[in-house]
Design a protein around this motif. Structure first.
Motif, mmCIF file in Angstrom:
data_model
loop_
_atom_site.group_PDB
_atom_site.id
_atom_site.type_symbol
_atom_site.label_atom_id
_atom_site.label_comp_id
_atom_site.label_asym_id
_atom_site.label_seq_id
_atom_site.Cartn_x
_atom_site.Cartn_y
_atom_site.Cartn_z
ATOM 1 N N ARG A 135 94.586 22.814 20.541
ATOM 2 C CA ARG A 135 94.689 23.516 19.716
ATOM 3 C C ARG A 135 95.349 25.139 20.151
ATOM 4 O O ARG A 135 96.122 25.741 19.512
ATOM 5 N N PHE A 136 94.671 25.281 21.245
ATOM 6 C CA PHE A 136 95.092 26.735 21.732
ATOM 7 C C PHE A 136 95.676 26.790 23.017
ATOM 8 O O PHE A 136 96.076 28.215 23.365
ATOM 9 N N THR A 137 96.035 25.681 23.491
ATOM 10 C CA THR A 137 96.577 25.853 25.029
ATOM 11 C C THR A 137 97.662 24.961 25.004
ATOM 12 O O THR A 137 97.744 23.884 24.350
ATOM 13 N N ILE A 170 97.223 29.746 27.324
ATOM 14 C CA ILE A 170 96.484 29.880 25.851
ATOM 15 C C ILE A 170 98.118 30.348 25.086
ATOM 16 O O ILE A 170 98.993 31.031 25.615
ATOM 17 N N VAL A 171 98.144 29.579 23.851
ATOM 18 C CA VAL A 171 99.472 29.725 23.180
ATOM 19 C C VAL A 171 99.337 30.962 22.268
ATOM 20 O O VAL A 171 98.386 31.087 21.754
ATOM 21 N N GLU A 172 100.362 31.753 22.280
ATOM 22 C CA GLU A 172 100.193 33.084 21.557
ATOM 23 C C GLU A 172 100.651 32.567 20.181
ATOM 24 O O GLU A 172 101.781 31.932 19.920
ATOM 25 N N GLU A 173 100.089 33.178 19.043
ATOM 26 C CA GLU A 173 100.372 33.063 17.683
ATOM 27 C C GLU A 173 100.465 34.347 17.118
ATOM 28 O O GLU A 173 99.474 34.802 16.379
ATOM 29 N N PRO A 174 101.287 35.242 17.446
ATOM 30 C CA PRO A 174 101.092 36.611 16.874
ATOM 31 C C PRO A 174 101.409 36.605 15.399
ATOM 32 O O PRO A 174 101.830 35.687 14.656
ATOM 33 N N SER A 180 91.758 31.275 33.794
ATOM 34 C CA SER A 180 93.061 30.715 34.007
ATOM 35 C C SER A 180 94.027 31.500 32.925
ATOM 36 O O SER A 180 95.207 31.879 33.333
ATOM 37 N N ASP A 181 93.600 32.162 31.768
ATOM 38 C CA ASP A 181 94.184 33.107 31.034
ATOM 39 C C ASP A 181 93.230 33.800 29.919
ATOM 40 O O ASP A 181 92.155 33.336 29.885
ATOM 41 N N ILE A 182 93.945 34.910 29.556
ATOM 42 C CA ILE A 182 93.029 35.863 28.755
ATOM 43 C C ILE A 182 94.262 35.970 27.489
ATOM 44 O O ILE A 182 95.052 36.223 27.811
ATOM 45 N N ALA A 183 93.574 36.164 26.375
ATOM 46 C CA ALA A 183 94.311 36.487 25.213
ATOM 47 C C ALA A 183 93.753 37.234 24.141
ATOM 48 O O ALA A 183 92.397 37.276 24.230
ATOM 49 N N HIS A 184 94.060 38.217 23.446
ATOM 50 C CA HIS A 184 93.658 38.911 22.474
ATOM 51 C C HIS A 184 93.778 37.847 21.076
ATOM 52 O O HIS A 184 94.575 37.563 20.877
ATOM 53 N N LYS A 185 92.500 37.737 20.396
ATOM 54 C CA LYS A 185 92.432 36.918 19.299
ATOM 55 C C LYS A 185 91.695 37.455 17.995
ATOM 56 O O LYS A 185 90.600 38.126 18.309
ATOM 57 N N VAL A 186 92.668 37.803 17.108
ATOM 58 C CA VAL A 186 91.846 38.435 15.788
ATOM 59 C C VAL A 186 90.745 37.407 15.331
ATOM 60 O O VAL A 186 90.968 36.177 15.300
ATOM 61 N N VAL A 187 89.752 37.927 14.864
ATOM 62 C CA VAL A 187 88.411 37.097 14.420
ATOM 63 C C VAL A 187 88.192 37.386 12.884
ATOM 64 O O VAL A 187 88.991 37.968 12.048
#
Length: 343
Positions: free
Chosen positions: A111-113, A122-126, A165-172
């Motif tokens: 779902r996320f990578t 991690i797949v970006e979903e702006p 491996s990776d870091i992303a900002h995720k809206v919660v």
């Protein structure tokens, strides 16, 4: 000789004022849920009263138990199924447990990578999921090193076997609107051996200064969140910890650790009353672990006076909630606030 541990004199647990606030919020939520499901007012009142009665009765029971017995008190899925008397609620609990068991880090991978140049990213979903700049990502990675020091030693050793491996900002969710939150993908000994960690910004509660004054009880608000969560829950996420990124404090937890929730949308009035009683019991269990159970039980008494008082409060606050919602809709319609319609 009887001498209390010195540590106990300065231990900072929620006081009775905050206990009352939490009970009122729960009872109001029950009433609002009943209205949302189209239940008549007498059914909403019955569900709210069931919630308070269960809280009061279980608190009285726990007040008579040894302190350690209160800490061992638990309500697992099997006992939850037994406690639920309505078939519709038992089915929803079963569905919630099934969904929760699927909420793990390895199941979140598709779902996320995605795999990129031999590395999982991690797949970006702006605008919901975006990647921070390299400097900020390095700062977060260093903060996660500090986070390991807040874990119990055996869990710190296990997690130290993973690499970021990776870091992303995720809206919660709506409960954390306006707060910073990140997810970190950590990989272990194989491509499928992964852990998602979530960093959520922690700030002092907006009501804290009205209860405790201008001086915060905890120097680190992430530590406050972790300590209170561990105190309230019989079994907490073993990877709960805290850290600081720049000037902001965070608590850290697993992003997917089989958390689940019972969906109350659409359940009938009897099932809601049944579920409200279970919620009241669980809240009493948490409060008995952290606050003066005997004092709370004595204040509540053995009659239904507090039940009826809480129901009156819940009805008034449910009405205020609906007025607030209508004001929000009006502000959106007039262009004062910008909002997008949900699905």
């Amino acid at each position: 000789m009887r001498r209390p541990f010195r540590h106990s004199r300065s231990r900072k647990w929620p006081d009775q004022h905050r206990v009352g606030v939490q009970l009122r919020r729960l009872v109001t939520s029950v009433w609002v849920a009943g209205r949302q499901n189209g239940s008549p007012e007498n059914a909403c009142e019955e569900a709210a009263a069931r919630c308070v009665a269960a809280y009061r009765e279980h608190m009285a029971y726990l007040a008579e138990q040894p302190l350690l017995a209160r800490s061992y008190e638990r309500l697992d899925v099997d006992r939850l199924q037994t406690t639920a008397t309505r078939g519709t609620l038992r089915k929803e609990i079963k569905r919630a447990a099934k969904r929760a068991r699927r909420r793990t880090s390895d199941r979140a991978l598709p779902r996320f990578t995605q795999q990129r140049d031999g590395t999982r990213r991690i797949v970006e979903e702006p605008p919901l999921i975006t990647r921070p700049d390299p400097a900020q990502a390095n700062q977060i990675a260093e903060a996660l090193d500090s986070y390991l020091q807040t874990l119990p030693p055996h869990w710190a050793r296990i997690l130290a076997g993973y690499s970021i491996s990776d870091i992303a900002h995720k809206v919660v969710g709506v409960g954390s609107v306006g707060m910073r939150a990140y997810i970190a993908l950590c990989q272990g000994s194989s491509p499928d051996d992964v852990v998602f960690l979530q960093l959520k910004q922690a700030r002092r509660s907006v009501v804290a200064r009205f209860v405790h004054g201008d001086s915060a009880w905890h120097a680190h608000q992430g530590q406050r969140v972790v300590e209170y969560q561990q105190a309230l829950q019989t079994v907490s996420d073993p990877l709960l910890g805290w850290t600081t990124v720049g000037d902001h404090q965070y608590y850290v937890r697993q992003f997917r650790d089989m958390k689940g929730a019972v969906t109350v949308d659409g359940i009938d009035a009897c099932a809601l009353a049944n579920y409200a009683g279970i919620c009241g019991l669980l809240l009493a269990k948490g409060h008995a672990r952290t606050s003066g159970a005997s004092m709370i039980a004595g204040y509540l008494g053995s009659s239904d006076h507090i039940d009826r008082a809480m129901c009156r409060f819940a009805r008034r606050y449910a009405e205020q909630t609906e007025r607030d919602y209508q004001a929000l809709l009006a502000a959106v319609a007039q262009g004062v606030l910008h909002a997008e319609a949900g699905p």
